[in-house]
Every structure is written in structure tokens, then in C-alpha cells.
Motif scaffolding. Structure first.
Motif, PDB file in Angstrom:
ATOM      1  N   HIS A 234       1.601  12.880 -53.571  1.00  0.00           N
ATOM      2  CA  HIS A 234       2.741  13.794 -53.669  1.00  0.00           C
ATOM      3  C   HIS A 234       2.987  14.494 -52.337  1.00  0.00           C
ATOM      4  O   HIS A 234       2.056  14.670 -51.538  1.00  0.00           O
ATOM      5  CB  HIS A 234       2.489  14.870 -54.727  1.00  0.00           C
ATOM      6  N   LEU A 235       4.230  14.904 -52.136  1.00  0.00           N
ATOM      7  CA  LEU A 235       4.585  15.835 -51.067  1.00  0.00           C
ATOM      8  C   LEU A 235       5.318  16.989 -51.730  1.00  0.00           C
ATOM      9  O   LEU A 235       6.486  16.867 -52.109  1.00  0.00           O
ATOM     10  CB  LEU A 235       5.459  15.176 -50.004  1.00  0.00           C
ATOM     11  N   SER A 236       4.598  18.087 -51.915  1.00  0.00           N
ATOM     12  CA  SER A 236       5.149  19.220 -52.651  1.00  0.00           C
ATOM     13  C   SER A 236       6.143  20.009 -51.799  1.00  0.00           C
ATOM     14  O   SER A 236       6.041  20.049 -50.570  1.00  0.00           O
ATOM     15  CB  SER A 236       4.021  20.144 -53.108  1.00  0.00           C
ATOM     16  N   ASP A 237       7.102  20.647 -52.490  1.00  0.00           N
ATOM     17  CA  ASP A 237       8.085  21.523 -51.841  1.00  0.00           C
ATOM     18  C   ASP A 237       8.723  20.814 -50.651  1.00  0.00           C
ATOM     19  O   ASP A 237       8.716  21.306 -49.517  1.00  0.00           O
ATOM     20  CB  ASP A 237       7.408  22.821 -51.402  1.00  0.00           C
ATOM     21  N   ALA A 238       9.268  19.630 -50.942  1.00  0.00           N
ATOM     22  CA  ALA A 238       9.730  18.739 -49.871  1.00  0.00           C
ATOM     23  C   ALA A 238      10.847  19.334 -49.029  1.00  0.00           C
ATOM     24  O   ALA A 238      10.856  19.176 -47.804  1.00  0.00           O
ATOM     25  CB  ALA A 238      10.183  17.410 -50.477  1.00  0.00           C
ATOM     26  N   ALA A 239      11.802  20.010 -49.651  1.00  0.00           N
ATOM     27  CA  ALA A 239      12.942  20.533 -48.892  1.00  0.00           C
ATOM     28  C   ALA A 239      12.494  21.513 -47.813  1.00  0.00           C
ATOM     29  O   ALA A 239      13.015  21.502 -46.690  1.00  0.00           O
ATOM     30  CB  ALA A 239      13.932  21.198 -49.837  1.00  0.00           C
ATOM     31  N   ALA A 240      11.508  22.338 -48.140  1.00  0.00           N
ATOM     32  CA  ALA A 240      11.055  23.351 -47.188  1.00  0.00           C
ATOM     33  C   ALA A 240       9.990  22.830 -46.233  1.00  0.00           C
ATOM     34  O   ALA A 240      10.018  23.131 -45.040  1.00  0.00           O
ATOM     35  CB  ALA A 240      10.508  24.564 -47.945  1.00  0.00           C
ATOM     36  N   LYS A 241       9.056  22.039 -46.745  1.00  0.00           N
ATOM     37  CA  LYS A 241       7.905  21.623 -45.952  1.00  0.00           C
ATOM     38  C   LYS A 241       8.027  20.233 -45.345  1.00  0.00           C
ATOM     39  O   LYS A 241       7.412  19.934 -44.320  1.00  0.00           O
ATOM     40  CB  LYS A 241       6.634  21.678 -46.808  1.00  0.00           C
ATOM     41  N   HIS A 242       8.809  19.352 -45.987  1.00  0.00           N
ATOM     42  CA  HIS A 242       8.837  17.956 -45.557  1.00  0.00           C
ATOM     43  C   HIS A 242      10.271  17.410 -45.493  1.00  0.00           C
ATOM     44  O   HIS A 242      10.598  16.405 -46.130  1.00  0.00           O
ATOM     45  CB  HIS A 242       8.008  17.086 -46.514  1.00  0.00           C
ATOM     46  N   PRO A 243      11.144  18.047 -44.707  1.00  0.00           N
ATOM     47  CA  PRO A 243      12.526  17.562 -44.641  1.00  0.00           C
ATOM     48  C   PRO A 243      12.639  16.149 -44.086  1.00  0.00           C
ATOM     49  O   PRO A 243      13.529  15.393 -44.497  1.00  0.00           O
ATOM     50  CB  PRO A 243      13.214  18.590 -43.732  1.00  0.00           C
ATOM     51  N   ASP A 244      11.760  15.775 -43.150  1.00  0.00           N
ATOM     52  CA  ASP A 244      11.805  14.417 -42.610  1.00  0.00           C
ATOM     53  C   ASP A 244      11.451  13.396 -43.681  1.00  0.00           C
ATOM     54  O   ASP A 244      12.066  12.316 -43.754  1.00  0.00           O
ATOM     55  CB  ASP A 244      10.837  14.284 -41.426  1.00  0.00           C
ATOM     56  N   ALA A 245      10.466  13.718 -44.511  1.00  0.00           N
ATOM     57  CA  ALA A 245      10.098  12.816 -45.601  1.00  0.00           C
ATOM     58  C   ALA A 245      11.233  12.691 -46.606  1.00  0.00           C
ATOM     59  O   ALA A 245      11.550  11.588 -47.080  1.00  0.00           O
ATOM     60  CB  ALA A 245       8.834  13.319 -46.299  1.00  0.00           C
ATOM     61  N   LEU A 246      11.880  13.810 -46.915  1.00  0.00           N
ATOM     62  CA  LEU A 246      12.990  13.783 -47.858  1.00  0.00           C
ATOM     63  C   LEU A 246      14.164  12.993 -47.313  1.00  0.00           C
ATOM     64  O   LEU A 246      14.896  12.334 -48.069  1.00  0.00           O
ATOM     65  CB  LEU A 246      13.408  15.216 -48.200  1.00  0.00           C
ATOM     66  N   ALA A 247      14.339  13.008 -46.003  1.00  0.00           N
ATOM     67  CA  ALA A 247      15.392  12.198 -45.384  1.00  0.00           C
ATOM     68  C   ALA A 247      15.118  10.712 -45.566  1.00  0.00           C
ATOM     69  O   ALA A 247      16.052   9.901 -45.636  1.00  0.00           O
ATOM     70  CB  ALA A 247      15.508  12.538 -43.902  1.00  0.00           C
ATOM     71  N   VAL A 248      13.848  10.345 -45.643  1.00  0.00           N
ATOM     72  CA  VAL A 248      13.484   8.935 -45.850  1.00  0.00           C
ATOM     73  C   VAL A 248      13.644   8.535 -47.308  1.00  0.00           C
ATOM     74  O   VAL A 248      14.221   7.490 -47.626  1.00  0.00           O
ATOM     75  CB  VAL A 248      12.025   8.681 -45.400  1.00  0.00           C
ATOM     76  N   THR A 249      13.148   9.369 -48.218  1.00  0.00           N
ATOM     77  CA  THR A 249      13.167   8.992 -49.629  1.00  0.00           C
ATOM     78  C   THR A 249      14.529   9.188 -50.267  1.00  0.00           C
ATOM     79  O   THR A 249      14.911   8.436 -51.170  1.00  0.00           O
ATOM     80  CB  THR A 249      12.149   9.822 -50.424  1.00  0.00           C
ATOM     81  N   GLY A 250      15.275  10.211 -49.803  1.00  0.00           N
ATOM     82  CA  GLY A 250      16.481  10.593 -50.510  1.00  0.00           C
ATOM     83  C   GLY A 250      16.120  11.296 -51.805  1.00  0.00           C
ATOM     84  O   GLY A 250      14.952  11.531 -52.107  1.00  0.00           O
ATOM     85  N   PRO A 251      17.124  11.648 -52.615  1.00  0.00           N
ATOM     86  CA  PRO A 251      16.871  12.397 -53.847  1.00  0.00           C
ATOM     87  C   PRO A 251      16.473  11.524 -55.028  1.00  0.00           C
ATOM     88  O   PRO A 251      16.048  12.036 -56.058  1.00  0.00           O
ATOM     89  CB  PRO A 251      18.213  13.065 -54.114  1.00  0.00           C
ATOM     90  N   GLY A 252      16.641  10.208 -54.883  1.00  0.00           N
ATOM     91  CA  GLY A 252      16.404   9.307 -56.011  1.00  0.00           C
ATOM     92  C   GLY A 252      15.209   8.403 -55.810  1.00  0.00           C
ATOM     93  O   GLY A 252      14.165   8.813 -55.299  1.00  0.00           O
ATOM     94  N   MET A 253      15.389   7.139 -56.191  1.00  0.00           N
ATOM     95  CA  MET A 253      14.294   6.173 -56.168  1.00  0.00           C
ATOM     96  C   MET A 253      14.193   5.477 -54.820  1.00  0.00           C
ATOM     97  O   MET A 253      15.194   5.013 -54.268  1.00  0.00           O
ATOM     98  CB  MET A 253      14.485   5.137 -57.279  1.00  0.00           C
ATOM     99  N   LEU A 254      12.967   5.379 -54.307  1.00  0.00           N
ATOM    100  CA  LEU A 254      12.684   4.698 -53.047  1.00  0.00           C
ATOM    101  C   LEU A 254      11.851   3.449 -53.323  1.00  0.00           C
ATOM    102  O   LEU A 254      10.856   3.506 -54.043  1.00  0.00           O
ATOM    103  CB  LEU A 254      11.907   5.609 -52.099  1.00  0.00           C
ATOM    104  N   PHE A 255      12.271   2.336 -52.717  1.00  0.00           N
ATOM    105  CA  PHE A 255      11.506   1.094 -52.754  1.00  0.00           C
ATOM    106  C   PHE A 255      11.367   0.601 -51.317  1.00  0.00           C
ATOM    107  O   PHE A 255      12.337   0.119 -50.731  1.00  0.00           O
ATOM    108  CB  PHE A 255      12.212   0.010 -53.572  1.00  0.00           C
ATOM    109  N   ALA A 256      10.184   0.741 -50.731  1.00  0.00           N
ATOM    110  CA  ALA A 256       9.901   0.163 -49.421  1.00  0.00           C
ATOM    111  C   ALA A 256       8.860  -0.930 -49.641  1.00  0.00           C
ATOM    112  O   ALA A 256       7.738  -0.645 -50.073  1.00  0.00           O
ATOM    113  CB  ALA A 256       9.387   1.220 -48.460  1.00  0.00           C
ATOM    114  N   LEU A 257       9.242  -2.170 -49.363  1.00  0.00           N
ATOM    115  CA  LEU A 257       8.393  -3.303 -49.709  1.00  0.00           C
ATOM    116  C   LEU A 257       8.355  -4.344 -48.607  1.00  0.00           C
ATOM    117  O   LEU A 257       9.379  -4.612 -47.972  1.00  0.00           O
ATOM    118  CB  LEU A 257       8.901  -3.987 -50.990  1.00  0.00           C
ATOM    119  N   SER A 258       7.196  -4.936 -48.434  1.00  0.00           N
ATOM    120  CA  SER A 258       7.009  -6.111 -47.581  1.00  0.00           C
ATOM    121  C   SER A 258       5.590  -6.624 -47.788  1.00  0.00           C
ATOM    122  O   SER A 258       4.658  -5.834 -48.023  1.00  0.00           O
ATOM    123  CB  SER A 258       7.201  -5.780 -46.088  1.00  0.00           C
TER     124      SER A 258
END
Length: 406
Positions: free
Chosen positions: A194-218
Motif C-alpha cells: 500500500h501507499l497510504s494518503d497518496a494525494a498528500a504523500k505520494h503524488p508522483d505515485a498517484l500520477a502513475v496509477t491514476g484514480p482507477g485500475m492499473l495494469f503494468a505487465l511484461s
């Protein structure tokens, strides 16, 4: 004292003892709908309280399954107040952070609102009458007894019930009353973070995941899950069953756990591996298991299974929680509508077996689509097909159903 007998030799369900083993979504839905309809029930749960352990990540609740259960439980409107805005958005990337799909949730959503599992579970827990759930009652054995079945608990206590419902998950004790089949490893191990309190603490991570579902695969590996206020992710790898223990990794030590994951994803883009570097200090390791697709059993009087106990599957089609909820609703409905217990269980299992087999097959197909050599071409093709369907076919479905095509 024997339950009263109605004309024709049928016992009234309102006077039979019903024991549900497990306070997950399946058991809670079943208990809630029975109570709403005046049928007493007791739920036995091994956890000491609703907050004794984490309850997983975000769920998308399907119109033909989970939402049906919520409506029958008279909790649908409350559910809607607890869902995630923009939770149905989808983003698909490869290990180089190349974006293949970045689909924003359409206005009004796609009909599958997202909700945190713990929030949904608490909604059902709080809806039950006080004392319905017997917390801290771990079942260690289940066996036939006196025309019904009895449950033995870790504290030595024993209870007997006319109907025992196994809602006790992957390693169900109740399942042994019906079958000797057990779950098998599907070849994938998942490490949740988990990355808690993403908007305040992890804006860069939230920019990657977006608000919905993330699928990064290879390359048979995956980083994904759900963005939002609290980012909930899993790192999944196609590895041997003993991968998490064979290397001697102490998963309770954050620095050691991060290093182990980063070794597996060492050739992935920093924007993705930073999700691991910046995560909270707790990691949950889950080798994934499933029952054989299409698993059934011969009818046994006074006992049945719902949810993962009946048809455990991998999480790669988003079906598990929805199947659990509709199982609980269908079983409760059958009990309510059919005063003969044997007929009620037969009616429920007749619906559940093919539905569970279909969902399990979809989950296996999802696994095979996601975990492939190279980039996520199969998954991209799947989602692009879904997008075309939602943009072109669904408006016409609404039109012919009497709605407006837009």
C-alpha cells in the motif's frame, strides 16, 4: 427438541438452526438476507473482531451479481454512498512505462462501482443484529451428528446445526463434509503493498496509477491494483510455489522485502519500481490457489458451500467477491422460498455450479492473458475490445431497452 413439522412432512426454516462458518462477504450476505426475512442465523468467525486483519483491496461490484445481493440485503443505497469516484478508470502499461490504454471513467461510470473491501464488509457486519456473529470461534472440525452436523472449535466447544453453510474460504473445514478436493497453486505469487494518503504523500505515485485500475505487465510479471486516496497494489510473478520462502526473505522486514521485490523487477522503469520503493512498511505475501474449474460435489443433506469455499479462483477476472455475494444471496433466497431444506440446497447448487465454473474459467483465462512473455498485447486487445463494446454496442442496447442512445 425436534423442529416443528408442517403438513407434508416439511420443517419450517424459521425454526431450524443455521450455522454459517465464516464472516467474509459470502457468509455476511447470506446472514443479512435471512435476517431481513425473519430467519435466525449464527455466523461463526475465527477472527476476534472485524478489524483483526486486513481485508484486501478495492472491488468492482457487478450489476448481475454483487449489486443484486446488495439490493436483496436492502443495503444498495448505503453502498452507493461509499464507492470511489473515478474508480472504474483503466490504465495499461508495459515494464518500460509505455502507456497502451488510459481510459477515464465515463460520466456516470460503467455500472461497476468500486468500493474498498473492508468498507463493504463493515457495511454488512454493522447491518446484522447484535450477537449474530460469534467472533473468535475458529472451526477445527466439522462432522455429521444427529441428523445435522456439528462444528468443533479451537476452544473445545461444539455446536450442532440443521444446516451448516461453509463460507470459510480457501482452506474450508466445512468442505471436507462434501469432497476431498483441495486447492492447487496456480503458478503465481502476489505480494500486496500500500501507499497510504497518496494525494498528500505520494503524488508522483498517484500520477502513475491514476484514480482507477492499473495494469503494468511484461515478461510474466505484474505491478497493479487500484489508485485513489490509498493506493493498493500487488506485485505478482510467475514463480514456483515456494518462491517466497525458498530464498530466506524476511517479509516482515521492510528493507529486505523491498530489496527482494526490486530484484525481480530490476529491468522495469523507475516510475513503476518507485511504487515499491515508496510503499508503506507492510508487505503481504500470497501464493495464489484455485479449486479445479467446474468443481462440484454430490448432494449431502444439511450442508453446502458458498464463495471461495465452493469455487476458489485466481483474482484475475475480478469475479471472486461478486461470486461470493451472489452465492450468499441465492442460498438465502432458496432457503426463504423453499421450506424443504433438501430442495432449497438442490435449487441453490443447481444455479451455483455452472455460474462458479464460468467465473473460474474466466479467471484462468485472465491469468493466461496477463502473464505472458513480452509486453501485455493480449490484455491490451481485450480492453480495446471492451472499449469498443461500451462505446458502440451498449448505447444500442440501452436504446432497444427503452433508454437513450448517446
Amino acid at each position: 427438541m425436534n423442529p416443528p413439522i408442517e403438513p407434508g412432512g416439511k420443517s419450517t426454516m424459521s425454526r431450524r438452526t443455521i450455522a454459517i462458518v465464516g464472516a467474509g462477504l459470502a457468509g455476511l450476505v447470506c446472514a443479512r438476507i435471512l435476517q431481513v426475512n425473519g430467519i435466525p442465523v449464527t455466523v461463526y468467525e475465527k477472527d476476534d473482531s472485524p478489524t483483526a486483519r486486513r481485508q484486501g483491496g478495492s472491488l468492482d461490484i457487478h450489476t448481475d451479481a454483487g449489486q443484486v445481493a446488495l439490493k436483496e440485503a436492502n443495503l444498495y443505497e448505503e453502498f452507493l454512498t461509499r464507492t470511489h469516484p473515478e474508480g472504474e478508470s483503466i490504465r495499461v502499461l508495459d515494464k518500460n512505462a509505455k502507456v497502451y490504454i488510459d481510459r477515464k471513467e465515463p460520466k456516470g461510470g460503467n455500472g461497476r462501482p468500486e468500493i474498498d473491501r473492508k468498507v463493504l464488509r463493515r457495511l454488512f457486519v454493522d447491518s446484522l443484529e447484535a450477537g449474530t456473529i460469534a467472533w473468535g470461534r475458529k472451526v477445527v472440525a466439522a462432522r455429521p451428528a444427529g441428523g445435522g452436523h456439528e462444528l468443533e472449535f479451537s476452544d473445545g466447544g461444539i455446536v450442532r446445526a440443521d444446516l451448516v453453510v461453509g463460507a470459510d474460504g480457501a482452506w474450508s473445514k466445512v468442505r471436507s463434509l462434501l469432497t476431498t478436493v483441495t486447492p492447487e497453486y496456480v503458478g503465481i505469487t502476489l505480494v500486496e503493498l500500500h501507499l497510504s494518503d497518496a494525494a498528500a504523500k505520494h503524488p508522483d505515485a498517484l500520477a502513475v496509477t491514476g484514480p482507477g485500475m492499473l495494469f503494468a505487465l511484461s515478461d510474466n510479471k505484474y505491478i497493479g491494483g487500484h489508485g485513489g486516496e490509498h493506493i493498493q497494489l500487488g506485485c505478482a510473478i510467475r514463480v514456483p510455489e515456494d518462491w517466497a520462502t525458498a530464498g530466506g526473505t524476511d517479509w516482515d522486514e521492510p528493507a529486505v522485502a523491498r530489496a527482494a521485490l526490486l530484484r525481480e523487477f530490476r529491468d522495469w522503469a523507475p516510475t513503476l519500481t518507485n511504487l515499491i520503493r515508496d510503499s508503506d512498511d507492510t508487505f503481504w505475501v500470497r501464493p495464489l490457489y484455485a479449486l479445479p474449474t467446474g468443481h462440484t460435489w454430490k448432494r449431502v443433506p444439511g450442508v453446502t458451500l458458498i464463495g471461495d469455499a465452493a469455487h476458489l479462483m485466481s483474482p484475475f477476472a475480478g469475479e471472486g467477491a461478486n461470486m461470493a455475494m451472489i452465492d450468499g444471496a441465492d442460498l438465502a433466497r432458496a432457503i426463504i422460498e423453499e421450506p424443504d431444506l433438501g430442495s432449497a440446497l438442490a435449487a441453490y447448487e443447481k444455479k451455483m455450479f455452472p455460474r462458479g465454473a464460468k467465473a473460474a474459467a474466466s479467471s484462468q483465462k485472465g491469468l493466461d492473458t496477463m502473464f505472458v512473455d513480452g509486453p501485455p498485447r493480449k490484455l491490451v486487445a481485450f480492453f480495446r475490445g471492451m472499449i469498443v463494446f461500451s462505446r458502440v454496442i451498449r448505447p444500442f442496447e440501452r436504446f432497444f431497452a427503452g433508454g437513450k442512445a448517446s
